[in-house]
Motif scaffolding. Structure first.
Motif, PDB file in Angstrom:
ATOM      1  N   ARG A  86      -0.741  -9.270   5.271  1.00  0.00           N
ATOM      2  CA  ARG A  86      -1.808  -8.360   4.869  1.00  0.00           C
ATOM      3  C   ARG A  86      -2.620  -8.951   3.715  1.00  0.00           C
ATOM      4  NH1 ARG A  86      -5.263  -4.584   6.365  1.00  0.00           N
ATOM      5  NH2 ARG A  86      -5.656  -3.084   4.730  1.00  0.00           N
ATOM      6  N   ALA A  87      -1.962  -9.637   2.796  1.00  0.00           N
ATOM      7  CA  ALA A  87      -2.657 -10.238   1.660  1.00  0.00           C
ATOM      8  C   ALA A  87      -3.607 -11.335   2.133  1.00  0.00           C
ATOM      9  CB  ALA A  87      -1.655 -10.803   0.667  1.00  0.00           C
ATOM     10  N   GLY A  88      -3.241 -12.045   3.178  1.00  0.00           N
ATOM     11  CA  GLY A  88      -4.112 -13.096   3.687  1.00  0.00           C
ATOM     12  C   GLY A  88      -5.413 -12.562   4.246  1.00  0.00           C
ATOM     13  N   ARG A  89      -5.425 -11.311   4.632  1.00  0.00           N
ATOM     14  CA  ARG A  89      -6.634 -10.693   5.190  1.00  0.00           C
ATOM     15  C   ARG A  89      -7.503 -10.028   4.133  1.00  0.00           C
ATOM     16  NH1 ARG A  89      -4.026  -7.677  10.432  1.00  0.00           N
ATOM     17  NH2 ARG A  89      -3.335  -9.564  11.491  1.00  0.00           N
TER      18      ARG A  89
ATOM     19  N   ARG B 284     -10.070  -9.376   1.186  1.00  0.00           N
ATOM     20  CA  ARG B 284     -11.331 -10.039   0.839  1.00  0.00           C
ATOM     21  C   ARG B 284     -11.374 -10.479  -0.620  1.00  0.00           C
ATOM     22  NH1 ARG B 284     -16.193  -6.898   3.936  1.00  0.00           N
ATOM     23  NH2 ARG B 284     -15.287  -7.073   6.012  1.00  0.00           N
ATOM     24  N   SER B 285     -10.635  -9.777  -1.453  1.00  0.00           N
ATOM     25  CA  SER B 285     -10.708 -10.103  -2.880  1.00  0.00           C
ATOM     26  C   SER B 285      -9.630 -11.117  -3.266  1.00  0.00           C
ATOM     27  CB  SER B 285     -10.545  -8.840  -3.732  1.00  0.00           C
ATOM     28  OG  SER B 285      -9.225  -8.384  -3.681  1.00  0.00           O
TER      29      SER B 285
ATOM     30  N   LEU C 146      -2.129 -10.861  -5.702  1.00  0.00           N
ATOM     31  CA  LEU C 146      -1.096  -9.848  -5.909  1.00  0.00           C
ATOM     32  C   LEU C 146      -0.228  -9.673  -4.668  1.00  0.00           C
ATOM     33  CD1 LEU C 146      -3.036  -7.093  -7.903  1.00  0.00           C
ATOM     34  CD2 LEU C 146      -1.279  -8.657  -8.752  1.00  0.00           C
ATOM     35  N   GLY C 147      -0.851  -9.669  -3.505  1.00  0.00           N
ATOM     36  CA  GLY C 147      -0.104  -9.528  -2.262  1.00  0.00           C
ATOM     37  C   GLY C 147       0.832 -10.698  -2.016  1.00  0.00           C
TER      38      GLY C 147
END
Length: 89
Positions: free
Chosen positions: A37-40, A42-43, A49-50
């Motif tokens: 999810r963190a790889g997707r 935009r920021s 953090l993810g």
């Protein structure tokens, strides 16, 4: 109360509680999902953090209380400490 004190209290609670079957599989799955999810995101902050949280969950899965890397063989230092503790009694 400081944040470091709260973290130490949380670690003590975690060490006292009994483990449950599949705990490390859940941590592994959660870590992989968070990293995906963190790889997707935009920021940049969201990705960082993810990935940090995902890495922490993966490390917990590998080295947690009852995990494959969590159980280590006693070192000579541990044995000496145990002997001294027994003598002190």
């Amino acid at each position: 109360m400081k944040i470091s004190d709260k973290l130490k209290d949380l670690q003590r609670w975690d060490e006292r509680r009994p483990g449950f079957p599949g705990e490390h599989s859940l941590a592994l799955g959660a870590g992989l999902l968070v990293m995906r999810r963190a790889g997707r995101s935009r920021s940049l902050v969201g990705r960082m953090l993810g990935r940090t949280l995902g890495t922490a969950l993966l490390a917990r899965a590998a080295t947690g209380r009852d995990g494959p890397l969590g159980k280590r063989a006693p070192t000579p230092t541990d044995r000496v400490r145990d002997l001294l503790a027994q003598r002190a009694r």
